[in-house]
Structures are given as C-alpha cells and as structure tokens.
Design an enzyme around this catalytic site. Structure first.
Site, PDB file in Angstrom:
ATOM      1  CB  CYS A  15     -16.388   2.940 -29.709  1.00  0.00           C
ATOM      2  SG  CYS A  15     -15.565   2.588 -31.248  1.00  0.00           S
ATOM      3  CE1 TYR A  57      -2.498  -3.435  -8.593  1.00  0.00           C
ATOM      4  CE2 TYR A  57      -1.223  -1.519  -7.944  1.00  0.00           C
ATOM      5  CZ  TYR A  57      -1.751  -2.756  -7.649  1.00  0.00           C
ATOM      6  OH  TYR A  57      -1.530  -3.312  -6.416  1.00  0.00           O
ATOM      7  CD  GLU A 113       0.643  -9.386   1.649  1.00  0.00           C
ATOM      8  OE1 GLU A 113      -0.297  -8.606   1.385  1.00  0.00           O
ATOM      9  OE2 GLU A 113       0.465 -10.526   2.087  1.00  0.00           O
ATOM     10  N   PRO A 114       4.514  -5.123  -0.717  1.00  0.00           N
ATOM     11  CG  PRO A 114       6.674  -4.261  -0.997  1.00  0.00           C
ATOM     12  CD  PRO A 114       5.900  -5.303  -0.239  1.00  0.00           C
ATOM     13  N   GLY A 115       3.375  -3.735  -3.793  1.00  0.00           N
ATOM     14  CA  GLY A 115       3.220  -3.984  -5.223  1.00  0.00           C
ATOM     15  C   GLY A 115       3.586  -2.723  -5.982  1.00  0.00           C
ATOM     16  CE1 TYR A 117      -8.971   1.736  -9.276  1.00  0.00           C
ATOM     17  CE2 TYR A 117      -6.941   1.960 -10.538  1.00  0.00           C
ATOM     18  CZ  TYR A 117      -7.834   1.182  -9.840  1.00  0.00           C
ATOM     19  OH  TYR A 117      -7.577  -0.159  -9.700  1.00  0.00           O
ATOM     20  N   GLY A 130       0.740  -1.253   0.000  1.00  0.00           N
ATOM     21  CA  GLY A 130       0.000   0.000   0.000  1.00  0.00           C
ATOM     22  C   GLY A 130       0.765   1.295   0.000  1.00  0.00           C
TER      23      GLY A 130
HETATM   24  C1  LIG Z   1      -3.160  -5.198  -3.724  1.00  0.00           C
HETATM   25  C2  LIG Z   1      -2.560  -5.861  -2.542  1.00  0.00           C
HETATM   26  C3  LIG Z   1      -1.237  -5.608  -2.176  1.00  0.00           C
HETATM   27  C4  LIG Z   1      -0.362  -4.629  -2.928  1.00  0.00           C
HETATM   28  O1  LIG Z   1      -0.813  -3.324  -2.789  1.00  0.00           O
HETATM   29  P1  LIG Z   1       0.051  -2.097  -3.395  1.00  0.00           P
HETATM   30  O2  LIG Z   1      -0.777  -0.904  -3.124  1.00  0.00           O
HETATM   31  O3  LIG Z   1       0.222  -2.372  -4.845  1.00  0.00           O
HETATM   32  O4  LIG Z   1       1.348  -2.070  -2.663  1.00  0.00           O
HETATM   33  C5  LIG Z   1      -0.711  -6.284  -1.096  1.00  0.00           C
HETATM   34  N1  LIG Z   1      -1.455  -7.172  -0.392  1.00  0.00           N
HETATM   35  C6  LIG Z   1      -2.741  -7.444  -0.702  1.00  0.00           C
HETATM   36  C7  LIG Z   1      -3.503  -8.426   0.100  1.00  0.00           C
HETATM   37  C8  LIG Z   1      -3.338  -6.802  -1.786  1.00  0.00           C
HETATM   38  O5  LIG Z   1      -4.610  -7.059  -2.095  1.00  0.00           O
END
Ligand SMILES: *Cc1c(COP(=O)(O)O)cnc(C)c1O
Length: 435
Positions: free
Chosen positions: A355, A384, A284-286, A327, A249
């Site tokens: 379209c 994303y 869990e960073p994405g 978003y 997050g």
């Molecule tokens: C989406 C998600 C993440 C990653 O979130 P980011 O905002 O991309 O860092 C981590 N853990 C869980 C459970 C998620 O659903």
C-alpha cells in the site's frame, strides 16, 4: 552492452533457466516471489577479478579479495565465494558472525562501518579480526579503550575520505567531503599520529571506499593516487603502513545500454598507483560479485487496465526488492516463457501489492504481452536484493534458492506466519485473548 544472457541465466527451449534448471520448476517447489542465484554466475564474477589479478600477483603484488557481505549475506553465497578464495568485509557483528559461520576465518575478515559499537569491537577483537577500519577520531578512542581493556591490540586501518566524486547515485556516493564516511584527507596525518599515540592500536593500513556502482575507472584512479601519496607521507612520519584497503564499488550493467565495467583497467589503475609501495592490497567488491548471479522470480497476479495505463500487478513488492523504490533503479524484467520475437511491445507499469505508490518496479516499461498467472524475472537482483528485504505489510521474508548445474537447493526458506507471530508477545496488562 550486455546484461543478458549471463553465465547463470538464459532461455533454453523457450523457457528461462537458471543453469540447467527451468525457473518454473523452482516456482513450483518454493512458490513466488523467490530469489534464485546461480553458482556459475558467482564463479564467473569471481574470475572476472581473479583472472585479471593473476599476472599482477605473479609480479609480486599481494592482493586479497574480501567480499563485502552487505550485498548478499546468504550463507551459501558466502561459502561459494569463500571456496573460490574470498575473505570478507563486514559492517556489523551480525555480518561478522555470518562470515565466520560460512567458514571464513577471522584473520581474513575486515570490519568496516561508520558506527561500530564497543560490543562489536570487543567481539571482533575477541575472535582475532584481521583489521578494523576506523572512520573517526572518537572511534579511535573507543577502539583503544576496548583493546586495552581486553589486552588485545587492535590492527587498524584509518578510512580516509579522498574527496573524489564517484559520479554515482547520491545515496551510494561515499567519498565526497560532504559524505559521512571516513576522515578528511587533510586530517589523516593527525589521525594516524593520534592512533600511534593511543595504547592498544596498531595503525597498519590506509582504507578508502568512494562509492558504489561506478562504471568508469577514472574516479578510482584519482582516489588510489591520493592513497599512495598519503602512504609515503605517513611512512616519513614514522608510521609503518603495510596494507592498503581500496574498498569496493565496481559497478554492473543493469540496463542493456549500460557499459560493462572494465576489470582490466580497474586492476591496472591499482597496480600503477599503489603497486610500487610494497603494501598488501585488499579489495572489497560486493555488488560486482553477486548482482548478475541472481534474479527475483515473481508471478503476475493481475493485469489491470486503467483508463490511462496498463498495470502488471506482481506478487513481489518493494519489501522484497527495494532498489527501484530507494534509488529509482532499473531491473530488466523478462517473462519466464520466452516471447516470440514477433510479439509487439507495449508500455506497462510494473507494481507490487504494497500500500504505497512507491511500490513500483518500473513505469511505462515496454513489455511483450504477459498473461495473468505468468512467471516473470527481475534480472541483476543478486546484490542489495534479498539483503535489503524486509517484512513490510507483514509479508514473509522472501526465500532464496541456489542453483548449480541441474540441481537447486533452498538456502533460505520462507518463514511461516506462525514463526513471525511467535516473535511477539502480549504484555501482561493486556489479556492474552480478547474478552
Ligand atoms: C558497501 C561497501 C563495499 C561494497 O561496495 P560494492 O559497491 O557493493 O562493491 C565495500 N566496502 C565498504 C566499506 C562498503 O561500505
């Protein structure tokens, strides 16, 4: 207050480059639109976490980074992060298979998600998954049944909903009590007691994930504090919690005016809230690992002068980069040929060919003059972006390119029209070719 230049992308000699490679060279080789990722950018994003964690690790805090694949699940991107030391957080069997295929061992993979199927749980237990993050009472029963049938005990976390408002976009806030995610904090003890009583479950962890694109540390600190209190209570209940999963997050600056997220204060919040518990911590960073390391390269098809507005019509569309349509997200748009500092800015609407009026990347964006045929790049598109792309309007999936130094490789090619058509089949009651 900076989102450009980044460790991956900058103007060199008047032309936008990915590391040592001019983007025009990539456009010539693979066509447009195309996603371009920078290895140096991925490495810099990794080190923004890992370097800050090092002193805490030296103090004995066990902490793992499990990259959340849903932000960008390209195999080469996963492998690059895995080589730096990342495990994986996955939310489907497809993502689990990608993590394994990229070389991340099952004992470094966490399986999250609010709606797992029994087949997915069986697949995860069969490969020896590190942890299943369970989000509801019925899921506890289901995982117990699958684990018992397979004779494979399931190491589980229970994801609790700490009821904090992350102050982010409504579609990516996940930790408020009205959100669909996790088990209410007030029901957490009951959930762990149920897990302890059910056969086949090893409740070892508390998990949270409060949302995405958080630029401030305060909501994290609130949520982590609630986790710490819960862990103490659960231990008193006789449940040996040895792990904490704090979700992802941390946000990224999309606009030049956005604040840089502060990794130091984020990690300090972790250490100060849960550091004394002796738990192994998973992050869990994405987004924050991949967003700034990618851009979407596109070409201007037309410059259309309307009566009231000027439009840049690109060859990229909402199916390639959904975030603006979904978003109202901002992506900085740069011409690949560096504009002179003296060029006047004027407002344009930046749109794609699909379209739908929603196929708009930006409204009234102040841009220097851009000619038809010019290349442009949407920045901060590594997260994303390709992962959410689709084929609406029968547009082929957008290809992906990874750069390192002076080299680049196509890491997902654009499928041919023939390949897309080959997935479909006429039923035998329709004649194979029109009469
Ligand atoms: C989406 C998600 C993440 C990653 O979130 P980011 O905002 O991309 O860092 C981590 N853990 C869980 C459970 C998620 O659903």
């Amino acid at each position: 207050m900076s989102c450009f230049p980044t460790p991956g992308f900058a103007y060199v000699g008047g032309a936008l480059h990915a590391e040592g490679v001019p983007l025009s060279r990539i456009a010539d080789a693979v066509g447009t639109p195309a996603y371009v990722y920078s290895t140096a950018g991925l490495e810099a994003n990794w080190h923004a976490y890992d370097d800050v964690l090092a002193p805490y690790r030296a103090k004995g805090l066990g902490i793992d980074i499990c990259y959340a694949l849903k932000a960008n699940s390209n195999l080469a991107v996963i492998r690059t992060l895995a080589n730096l030391g990342a495990g994986a957080d996955v939310v489907s069997e497809g993502e689990m298979r990608r993590a394994l295929a990229a070389g991340i061992p099952a004992d470094r993979i966490v399986f999250s998600g609010v709606g797992k199927t029994p087949e997915e749980v069986a697949a995860a237990l069969t490969v020896g998954i590190h942890q299943l993050n369970v989000e509801s009472f019925p899921e506890l029963e289901m995982v117990s049944a699958v684990a018992t049938r397979l004779g494979k005990p399931a190491p589980i976390a229970i994801r609790i909903n700490p009821d904090v408002d992350a102050g982010t976009h409504g579609k990516i806030a996940t930790g408020r009590k009205e959100d669909k995610f996790g088990i209410d904090l007030s029901l957490a003890r009951d959930a762990f007691a149920r897990a302890k009583a059910l056969p086949g479950l090893q409740p070892v962890a508390v998990a949270i994930h409060i949302g995405s694109q958080l630029l401030k540390t305060t909501p994290f600190r609130q949520a982590f504090g609630k986790v710490a209190e819960l862990v103490q209570v659960l231990r008193e209940d006789g449940i040996p919690i040895s792990r904490i999963d704090l979700g992802g997050g941390l946000g990224v600056p999309y606009r030049p005016s956005d604040a840089e997220p502060d990794h130091h204060s984020y990690v300090a919040a972790i250490f100060e809230t849960v550091g004394h518990l002796g738990c192994q911590v998973t992050l869990e960073p994405g987004r924050s690992l991949v967003a700034s390391a990618g851009l979407l390269l596109a070409r201007v098809n037309f410059v259309k002068e309307g009566l009231h507005r000027r439009f840049l019509v690109l060859d990229a569309a909402m199916n390639d980069l959904m975030r603006p349509a979904l978003y109202d997200a901002w992506h900085t748009l740069l011409p690949v040929e560096e504009p002179s500092p003296a060029s006047p800015l004027s407002p344009v609407d930046v749109v794609g060919p699909v379209c739908e009026s929603g196929d708009t990347f930006a409204k009234q964006r102040e841009m220097p003059p851009v000619a038809p045929g010019a290349l442009v790049a949407f920045l901060t598109a590594g997260a994303y972006g390709a992962a959410m792309s689709g084929t609406y309007n029968s547009r082929p999936l957008v290809p992906e390119v990874l750069v390192t130094g002076d080299s680049f490789a196509v890491v997902r090619r654009r499928p041919s029209f023939e390949e897309s058509l080959a997935l479909e089949k006429m039923p035998d009651w329709l004649s194979p070719t029109p009469a």
